[in-house]
Design a protein around this motif. Structure first.
Motif, PDB file in Angstrom:
ATOM      1  N   GLY B 177       1.249 -50.511  11.397  1.00  0.00           N
ATOM      2  CA  GLY B 177       1.276 -51.016  10.022  1.00  0.00           C
ATOM      3  C   GLY B 177       0.037 -50.574   9.256  1.00  0.00           C
ATOM      4  O   GLY B 177       0.114 -50.221   8.070  1.00  0.00           O
ATOM      5  N   ALA B 178      -1.105 -50.566   9.939  1.00  0.00           N
ATOM      6  CA  ALA B 178      -2.345 -50.141   9.283  1.00  0.00           C
ATOM      7  C   ALA B 178      -2.288 -48.657   8.953  1.00  0.00           C
ATOM      8  O   ALA B 178      -2.771 -48.217   7.904  1.00  0.00           O
ATOM      9  N   ARG B 180       0.369 -46.997   8.185  1.00  0.00           N
ATOM     10  CA  ARG B 180       1.226 -46.889   7.005  1.00  0.00           C
ATOM     11  C   ARG B 180       0.423 -47.143   5.734  1.00  0.00           C
ATOM     12  O   ARG B 180       0.507 -46.410   4.753  1.00  0.00           O
ATOM     13  N   ARG B 181      -0.357 -48.227   5.754  1.00  0.00           N
ATOM     14  CA  ARG B 181      -1.121 -48.564   4.552  1.00  0.00           C
ATOM     15  C   ARG B 181      -2.220 -47.535   4.318  1.00  0.00           C
ATOM     16  O   ARG B 181      -2.527 -47.188   3.182  1.00  0.00           O
ATOM     17  N   LEU B 204       8.013 -51.810  10.187  1.00  0.00           N
ATOM     18  CA  LEU B 204       6.959 -52.817  10.053  1.00  0.00           C
ATOM     19  C   LEU B 204       7.496 -54.193  10.422  1.00  0.00           C
ATOM     20  O   LEU B 204       8.661 -54.515  10.182  1.00  0.00           O
ATOM     21  N   ARG B 207       5.039 -59.549   8.794  1.00  0.00           N
ATOM     22  CA  ARG B 207       3.698 -59.758   8.260  1.00  0.00           C
ATOM     23  C   ARG B 207       3.166 -58.456   7.658  1.00  0.00           C
ATOM     24  O   ARG B 207       2.620 -58.425   6.557  1.00  0.00           O
ATOM     25  N   GLU B 208       3.370 -57.344   8.388  1.00  0.00           N
ATOM     26  CA  GLU B 208       2.917 -56.045   7.881  1.00  0.00           C
ATOM     27  C   GLU B 208       3.662 -55.685   6.608  1.00  0.00           C
ATOM     28  O   GLU B 208       3.104 -55.112   5.679  1.00  0.00           O
ATOM     29  N   SER B 209       4.942 -56.061   6.583  1.00  0.00           N
ATOM     30  CA  SER B 209       5.762 -55.774   5.419  1.00  0.00           C
ATOM     31  C   SER B 209       5.222 -56.527   4.203  1.00  0.00           C
ATOM     32  O   SER B 209       5.165 -55.991   3.089  1.00  0.00           O
ATOM     33  N   GLU B 211       2.111 -57.440   3.772  1.00  0.00           N
ATOM     34  CA  GLU B 211       0.851 -56.783   3.381  1.00  0.00           C
ATOM     35  C   GLU B 211       1.129 -55.530   2.565  1.00  0.00           C
ATOM     36  O   GLU B 211       0.426 -55.227   1.602  1.00  0.00           O
TER      37      GLU B 211
END
Lengths: 305, 294
Positions: B177-178, B180-181, B204, B207-209, B211
């Motif tokens: 997820g990190a 991706r961001r 994701l 929670r990641e979604s 964010e």
């Protein structure tokens, strides 16, 4: 013991030279995935440029050794880098989008071309430096009538190599150019999308590799005192073996591989037979490829899905 | 942090991108058939549709990976200039028209640090300042200043997504997820006018979604950037999009606000198929439930 120490000194000297050449192979492979078979001949050109510079400096009366050395270094690096740049521009860049085989064949052609070009321009006979620029050395120890000599030239070679390696590492890790090179190496298309000038980065990679090979050519000439148009072939193949042994694509690997190939060659000729020294160097390459195909410091290639 | 904030526009939601009659054919296969839509500044425009609807093909046309067979792609600049993207090369689109994109798979530089990933993206201004590296080697003043500005911008975005403490780690070691961001803020470091994201929420966890949603809304609201989003995850699409374009078999079947699109019979039909409800692939069925519920 004394004999061993002497061979160690000789091996490290030869290994430094191989390491300097191997950097050029490993960088080019890292960034465009191609083996630049003309790189050994770029090294040879470095030697010839040094020879010419040596003659000119001698004629113009510049004989103070540090200055002469520095001037030769600069001239050799500049002219050889120009050759490296031209080879990439003419023989590789037009073929960049045509797969792996075409540039490889082009590189072999370029290698033959460079050899013949120097042969025609400089003649086919060995060229010798009349008088060594740097001679003498320090007697490290004496035992059983055997003297261990550390030549001044050997000191120059090793110091020069260490200085260049440090500078080079700083360039790769700390400057925009180095960052771009690493980015291109890891994902060229993405690097281009992010605004990196890929063509310029590749050109500069060739220029840097050629400049290091020029230094290797220079110290080769000054160390052995003799050069011919064909010297780049064997030295180039050995440096390539060094790059593969260390893990092609890895800069510390190229240096380590160079030192190992140098040491193996020297120790083999010292303790076994000088005729088979090349066989020893290449046998190590074969063993490395069989048991550790990614080389000593190389990382396994991860399949992209 | 003035550099990171785009100059305020007179009309924050001014038209940014006009796609007119876009068609893309591969031999006999029509991947996109006469699609037109508009994306605006400071809005999130989502392109949705079943698998194979041609969403990524639209992106590839926009970013110069494909030359469209027919159609005009016009990008407007705040100054009133226009770029015709269909006539430009990929890296020129990135550098001059300043269209940034991410891909379905992660394309970070895995063996470079998180911070370096963001600084490479600011290559152009750094190279100009360093007059091509030689002065960079000797740490000339202009280069040092440009480098510091690049690091500042990178830090600003890293703070935004909470990755500052891991700035010196290799990007490849971050959680998915990190990564991706990080890709999205790397695209933002190129200071784009239009940000194209190809399935950023794929894979994701919730929670990641969430964010990711925060980050996209921040980009829209604080930086007034137009975002074009391909997404399968309907919770993302329905929650954050201002405008949704629905493609099916390369044709546009619906276009409007999330609420309009959700109730459009053509969309329901495209997701359901005519009368083949039993044969729905599971992810489509889930999407459909989300649409109907939301």
């Amino acid at each position: 013991m004394a004999y061993f120490l002497q061979q160690l000194i000789n091996g490290l000297t030869l290994g430094s030279i191989f390491g300097l050449i191997a950097i050029g192979y490993t960088m080019v492979y890292g960034i465009i995935g191609m083996v630049n078979f003309a790189h050994g001949d770029i090294f040879m050109i470095g030697g010839f440029v040094t020879l010419i510079a040596f003659m000119v400096l001698g004629l113009s009366g510049i004989t103070w050794v540090p200055l002469a050395l520095l001037l030769m270094l600069v001239i050799a690096m500049a002219f050889t880098a120009l050759h490296g740049w031209a080879v990439e521009r003419l023989a590789y860049r037009p073929l960049r989008s045509s797969g792996r085989l075409a540039p490889l064949i082009s590189a072999i052609g370029m290698s033959i071309f460079l050899q013949n070009y120097v042969q025609i321009m400089q003649g086919a006979r060995n060229k010798a430096v009349g008088q060594p620029l740097i001679s003498g050395g320090i007697t490290v120890m004496e035992s059983d009538g055997f003297t261990v000599q550390l030549g001044y030239m050997q000191i120059v070679i090793v110091v020069l190599t260490v200085v260049l390696m440090v500078g080079f590492t700083l360039l790769i890790t700390g400057t925009a150019l180095g960052r771009n090179q690493r980015a291109c190496e890891q994902d060229m298309r993405m690097a281009r999308l992010l605004g990196v000038d890929v063509d310029r980065t590749i050109s500069l990679t060739f220029v840097m590799g050629a400049a290091l090979a020029a230094v290797a050519g220079m110290v080769w000439l000054l160390y052995y005192g003799i050069i011919d148009f064909y010297v780049g072939f064997l030295a180039g193949i050995k440096a390539f073996s060094a790059a593969v042994l260390g893990g092609i694509g890895s800069l510390p690997g190229a240096m380590l591989g160079g030192l190992l190939i140098g040491l193996i060659e020297v120790f083999w000729s010292a303790y076994f037979s000088a005729e088979y020294k090349d066989v020893a160097a290449f046998a190590v390459l074969v063993l490395a490829l069989v048991f550790r195909p990614t080389g000593l410091l190389g990382k396994p290639e991860i399949e992209k899905v | 942090m003035t550099a990171a904030v785009a100059a305020p526009l007179r009309d924050p939601a001014a038209p940014l991108l006009d796609v007119e009659h876009l068609s893309m054919r591969f031999g006999g296969l029509v991947a996109i058939d006469d699609v037109s839509f508009q994306a605006r500044n400071a809005q999130i425009t989502a392109i949705i549709g079943p698998n194979g609807a041609g969403k990524t093909t639209v992106f590839n046309c926009l970013t110069g990976f494909y030359k469209p067979s027919v159609g005009r792609l016009t990008l407007r600049t705040p100054g009133g200039g226009t770029y015709l993207l269909e006539q430009m090369e990929g890296h020129r689109i990135a550098q001059h028209a300043r269209v940034a994109r991410t891909f379905q798979n992660i394309r970070l530089f895995p063996r470079m640090s998180v911070l370096e990933n963001l600084i490479v993206a600011q290559h152009n201004k750094l190279m100009r300042a360093s007059t091509y590296t030689l002065t960079g080697l000797f740490a000339a003043k202009g280069y040092v200043r440009a480098e510091r500005a690049a690091v500042d911008l990178a830090r600003y975005w890293l703070d935004r997504i909470g990755l500052s403490p891991r700035a010196d780690e290799d990007a490849g070691n971050l959680p998915y997820g990190a990564q991706r961001r990080l890709e999205i803020i790397r695209a933002m470091c190129t200071e784009p006018r239009l940000l194209c994201l190809d399935e950023p929420a794929a894979g994701l966890n919730p929670r990641e979604s969430a964010e990711l949603n925060d980050l996209l809304l921040f980009i829209r609201d604080e930086h007034k950037i137009g975002v074009l989003l391909i997404e399968h995850d309907m919770t993302v699409v329905m929650k954050i999009s201002d405008h949704v374009v629905v493609l099916d078999y390369g044709r546009k079947i619906s276009d409007g606000t999330p609420a309009e699109v959700r109730s459009d019979p053509a969309v329901v039909r495209a997701y359901l198929g005519e009368a083949e409800e039993d044969e729905l692939p599971p992810e489509v069925a889930t999407d459909l439930q989300t649409i109907v519920k939301a």
